[in-house]
Design an enzyme around this catalytic site. Structure first.
Site, PDB file in Angstrom:
ATOM      1  N   ASP A  85       0.817  -1.215   0.000  1.00 21.20           N
ATOM      2  CA  ASP A  85       0.000   0.000   0.000  1.00 21.20           C
ATOM      3  C   ASP A  85       0.849   1.262   0.000  1.00 21.20           C
ATOM      4  O   ASP A  85       2.064   1.217   0.183  1.00 21.20           O
ATOM      5  CB  ASP A  85      -0.981  -0.010   1.185  1.00 21.20           C
ATOM      6  CG  ASP A  85      -0.333  -0.456   2.495  1.00 21.20           C
ATOM      7  OD1 ASP A  85       0.903  -0.380   2.595  1.00 21.20           O
ATOM      8  OD2 ASP A  85      -1.070  -0.865   3.399  1.00 21.20           O
ATOM      9  N   ASN A 156      -7.358  -2.950  14.207  1.00 23.52           N
ATOM     10  CA  ASN A 156      -8.742  -3.191  13.789  1.00 23.52           C
ATOM     11  C   ASN A 156      -8.843  -4.390  12.843  1.00 23.52           C
ATOM     12  O   ASN A 156      -9.875  -4.619  12.233  1.00 23.52           O
ATOM     13  CB  ASN A 156      -9.323  -1.943  13.126  1.00 23.52           C
ATOM     14  CG  ASN A 156      -8.589  -1.570  11.842  1.00 23.52           C
ATOM     15  OD1 ASN A 156      -7.658  -2.254  11.427  1.00 23.52           O
ATOM     16  ND2 ASN A 156      -9.014  -0.501  11.208  1.00 23.52           N
ATOM     17  N   HIS A 158      -7.134  -4.864  10.045  1.00 23.51           N
ATOM     18  CA  HIS A 158      -6.933  -4.631   8.608  1.00 23.51           C
ATOM     19  C   HIS A 158      -5.685  -5.347   8.093  1.00 23.51           C
ATOM     20  O   HIS A 158      -4.754  -5.623   8.847  1.00 23.51           O
ATOM     21  CB  HIS A 158      -6.936  -3.132   8.264  1.00 23.51           C
ATOM     22  CG  HIS A 158      -5.705  -2.371   8.644  1.00 23.51           C
ATOM     23  ND1 HIS A 158      -5.635  -0.999   8.595  1.00 23.51           N
ATOM     24  CD2 HIS A 158      -4.483  -2.766   9.092  1.00 23.51           C
ATOM     25  CE1 HIS A 158      -4.444  -0.596   8.969  1.00 23.51           C
ATOM     26  NE2 HIS A 158      -3.719  -1.655   9.274  1.00 23.51           N
ATOM     27  N   GLU A 163      -9.700  -2.224   5.009  1.00 24.28           N
ATOM     28  CA  GLU A 163     -10.233  -1.883   6.326  1.00 24.28           C
ATOM     29  C   GLU A 163     -11.496  -2.694   6.615  1.00 24.28           C
ATOM     30  O   GLU A 163     -12.121  -3.227   5.681  1.00 24.28           O
ATOM     31  CB  GLU A 163     -10.562  -0.385   6.375  1.00 24.28           C
ATOM     32  CG  GLU A 163      -9.365   0.531   6.094  1.00 24.28           C
ATOM     33  CD  GLU A 163      -8.416   0.671   7.283  1.00 24.28           C
ATOM     34  OE1 GLU A 163      -8.455  -0.169   8.208  1.00 24.28           O
ATOM     35  OE2 GLU A 163      -7.617   1.628   7.281  1.00 24.28           O
TER      36      GLU A 163
HETATM   37  P1  PGA Z   1       2.245  -1.556  12.741  1.00 27.04           P
HETATM   38  O1  PGA Z   1       1.007  -1.532  11.748  1.00 27.04           O
HETATM   39  O2  PGA Z   1       3.205  -2.552  12.175  1.00 27.04           O
HETATM   40  O3  PGA Z   1       2.813  -0.156  12.691  1.00 27.04           O
HETATM   41  O4  PGA Z   1       1.713  -1.955  14.082  1.00 27.04           O
HETATM   42  C1  PGA Z   1       0.480  -2.734  11.303  1.00 27.04           C
HETATM   43  C2  PGA Z   1      -0.684  -2.449  10.384  1.00 27.04           C
HETATM   44  O5  PGA Z   1      -1.461  -1.530  10.681  1.00 27.04           O
HETATM   45  O6  PGA Z   1      -0.823  -3.128   9.376  1.00 27.04           O
END
Ligand code: PGA
Length: 269
Positions: A85, A156, A158, A163
């Site tokens: 992404d 969450n 995702h 999302e």
């Molecule tokens: P993080 O994010 O590695 O910064 O915890 C993970 C994500 O949101 O995919």
């Protein structure tokens, strides 16, 4: 390349779960898996196509890959990469862009050709976004599909910037690479990266879809820390639902390994 042994291995509907004493050990195990996939795919097809992730979670794994490269143990000469992404819109020169992150944490330190590292392009004009994201999926297919997809887990649930949503499981499984609006939890988690100013956090992103992610021949999910424990537990053994996108990994569980630390595993029982 030394490979740490997991403390525990659990088989859950979401896949094989390897629990390590800490994030460092899990990241070393992840780097060893990367090296194996690169060797096997290169031997079989002349190249390895890797799906990469950003965020705090994979940084140690990238440090391991760079260290193995500097030791002369690992070459990326036959590797092609596709990141999950990118924010939209954003310049690749913006320190918060995922292009910048990848250059700093991996690409600038290994023998990867510049035209073989792909991220969704945060500078594409609005009118061409759909064309660009559709092309991204075609590029992956033209390169033979992903040999490996690395994932981090949002609080969450995702994956990439897919999302939580109210759509059906079938609709979620068919989601292609596309432009999305960011979820409030994702925006809240990103505020620290944008000087604490919520107004500076991009409201949209371009994300690889659920469909190309789950089509990868192998998926490595990394999750570290107690704040990820509820999402890990729900994703690997709760209902399969678009409301928790990581639960969709249960539909391809035989190809999924979760490399987690003891804290992220603390609600697995
Ligand atoms: P993080 O994010 O590695 O910064 O915890 C993970 C994500 O949101 O995919």
């Amino acid at each position: 390349m030394s490979e740490p042994a997991p403390l525990r291995v659990l088989d859950r509907p979401g896949g094989r779960i390897e629990v390590y004493p800490d994030a460092d050990a899990a990241s070393r195990a992840g780097a060893a898996r990367f090296a194996r996939v690169i060797a096997q795919a290169t031997a079989a097809r002349g190249r390895a196509v890797l799906g990469l992730a950003t965020g705090g979670t994979p940084i140690r794994l990238y440090q391991q890959l760079v260290a193995h490269h500097k030791d002369g143990e690992l070459s990326f000469a036959n590797v092609i990469t596709y990141n999950l992404d990118e924010y939209y819109p954003i310049s690749p020169l913006d320190p918060n862009s995922y292009r910048y992150y990848m250059q700093r944490n991996l690409f600038d330190h290994v023998d990867l050709a510049a035209n073989r590292t792909h991220l969704p392009d945060g500078t594409v004009p609005e009118a061409f976004v759909d064309e660009h994201t559709a092309a991204y999926d075609r590029w992956i297919e033209a390169d033979g599909g992903l040999d490996l997809q690395l994932l981090g887990l949002g609080r969450n649930g995702h994956i990439g910037f897919n999302e939580p949503s109210a759509c059906s499981v079938d609709e979620a499984l068919a989601l292609p690479t596309r432009r999305v609006e960011l979820h409030p939890v994702t925006v809240a988690d990103a505020v620290k990266d944008f000087g604490g100013d919520v107004n500076r956090v991009p409201k949209a992103a371009l994300t690889m879809g659920v469909k190309p992610i789950l089509a990868a021949r192998e998926v490595i999910m990394l999750a570290f820390g107690a704040h990820k424990a509820p999402a890990v537990s729900a994703a690997v053994s709760g209902p399969v639902t678009a409301g928790l996108p990581a639960s969709l990994l249960q539909t391809v569980a035989a190809r999924v390994v979760w490399l987690v630390d003891t804290q992220a595993a603390s609600e697995l029982g």
